[in-house]
Design an enzyme around this catalytic site. Sequence first.
Site, PDB file in Angstrom:
ATOM      1  N   ASN A   7       0.869  -1.173   0.000  1.00 61.24           N
ATOM      2  CA  ASN A   7       0.000   0.000   0.000  1.00 61.24           C
ATOM      3  C   ASN A   7       0.908   1.226   0.000  1.00 61.24           C
ATOM      4  OD1 ASN A   7      -1.795   2.033   0.515  1.00 61.24           O
ATOM      5  ND2 ASN A   7      -2.670   1.121   2.359  1.00 61.24           N
ATOM      6  N   ARG A  98      -2.738  -2.140  -3.220  1.00 59.94           N
ATOM      7  CA  ARG A  98      -3.926  -1.318  -2.992  1.00 59.94           C
ATOM      8  C   ARG A  98      -3.868  -0.148  -3.974  1.00 59.94           C
ATOM      9  NH1 ARG A  98      -4.915   3.405   1.133  1.00 59.94           N
ATOM     10  NH2 ARG A  98      -7.117   3.714   0.717  1.00 59.94           N
ATOM     11  N   HIS A 187     -13.140   2.983   0.634  1.00 60.36           N
ATOM     12  CA  HIS A 187     -13.152   1.968   1.690  1.00 60.36           C
ATOM     13  C   HIS A 187     -13.833   0.680   1.202  1.00 60.36           C
ATOM     14  CE1 HIS A 187     -13.120   5.225   5.092  1.00 60.36           C
ATOM     15  NE2 HIS A 187     -11.888   4.803   4.864  1.00 60.36           N
ATOM     16  N   ARG A 248     -12.032  15.846   8.099  1.00 59.09           N
ATOM     17  CA  ARG A 248     -12.837  16.208   6.923  1.00 59.09           C
ATOM     18  C   ARG A 248     -14.249  16.587   7.329  1.00 59.09           C
ATOM     19  NH1 ARG A 248     -11.311  10.863   4.300  1.00 59.09           N
ATOM     20  NH2 ARG A 248      -9.194  11.200   3.562  1.00 59.09           N
ATOM     21  N   GLU A 392      -8.201  -5.108   5.535  1.00 58.76           N
ATOM     22  CA  GLU A 392      -8.118  -4.788   4.110  1.00 58.76           C
ATOM     23  C   GLU A 392      -6.974  -5.544   3.429  1.00 58.76           C
ATOM     24  OE1 GLU A 392      -9.427  -0.402   3.454  1.00 58.76           O
ATOM     25  OE2 GLU A 392      -8.702  -0.522   5.504  1.00 58.76           O
TER      26      GLU A 392
END
Length: 410
Positions: A7, A98, A187, A248, A392
Amino acid sequence: MKVLVLNCGSSSAKYQLIETSLEAIEKNADREIGRGLVERIGTGSAVHTFQAQGRERVTDTGEILEHREALAHILRMLTHPEHGVIKSPAEIDAVGHRVVHGGEKFTQSALATPEAIRAVEECIGLAPLHNPPNLRGYEAARRVMPDVPQVLVFDTAYHQTMPPHAFLYGLPYVLYTRHAIRRYGFHGTSHRFVGWRSQELLGRPRSETRLVTCHLGNGASACAIDHGRSVDTSMGFTPLEGLLMGTRTGDLDPAVVFHVMHQEELSEQQVNTLLNKHSGLYGISGVSNDMRELLAEEAKGHERAHLAIEMFCYRLRKYIAAYAGAMGGVDAVLFTGGIGENSPSIRARSLAGLEFMGIHVDAARNDAAMRREARITTDASPVAAFVIPTNEELIIARDTVRLVTGTPQV
Ligand code: AMP
């Protein structure tokens, strides 16, 4: 098979080495061999930490100027006579990457063929900060391990089943056809994983259930999984939309952006930083983006920490109820991510008031559910809620095995 999961960010490379196979996937018996992180790539003081399963963490520092060097470093660490876990890089059977954005081109993971790489390059405009380092990771692996098959696993692909009425914005349609402006969602690997695990906990296949999955970490999103397919998700064209997050805004009237730019005389870049880095839990509380710290401050009476947490839970509660409405009902709500797995209080506060939908939290079960799979609703609750730790990297490793062996994805 030993799969290296990579990743890569702009200055980092996170990795895991996972032992898995089609039989191991079937039995949920895959095994992490080790994991590590190279940070500050591009500097003379890069930091490489590695932890072999069940062993002490080791740290190495030095000059690592680009991702290819980082990958060479990773292979040296994995094969190190003292700290390593394999004898030779030849033991690595495949690499799974990823990739953040697959646009509309990728509806599932893909072998990294030249055509697939070109298609990822075409998506760079949609994720200018993320796809380039993901591609650098691929390029590094191709050069350092030219004979090893590589697979691309996208954050967006799982949500490609959303119908147009869910993925379009109320903008002129031509902006969709001309510039691919639409909601993509992110996600995806995490939502897909917890949805998949729910089958065992619910004792029913995904094809028979309606789920709301809540990935609550520093970034946060909810997803409506209707009979195994993502039909809506809270993040949109970028990860900025939806739930209130660490830094955010989540959902926001776009007119606010122009108004604030004008009033505060902000540039495009400054307002982008404001919305992505200075808002959310951090912006409201003025204290931290870290939920643990906010809960601690709230306990001491900090009013804006309390307000930030209330906003976080309120917005999540609205999304859960909205997605139940979108699917005509819900069988289970699933919590994952750093906050979802570790914070009984956030789970309880987000579900409070949803008893009318048949969600009845069992306080003792909820308090005891930390970082492990557990039901947090009462036995009599018509709608179940579970904590399911996400993984993940494991999804990436599994997709890699399936693609490399030509087995269809589930
Ligand atoms: P992630 O992005 O999935 O790593 O999650 C990071 C978030 O999880 C941060 O806001 C952490 O404060 C939060 N988190 C981790 N442990 C806990 C905990 N025990 N209670 C509340 N939040 C936690």
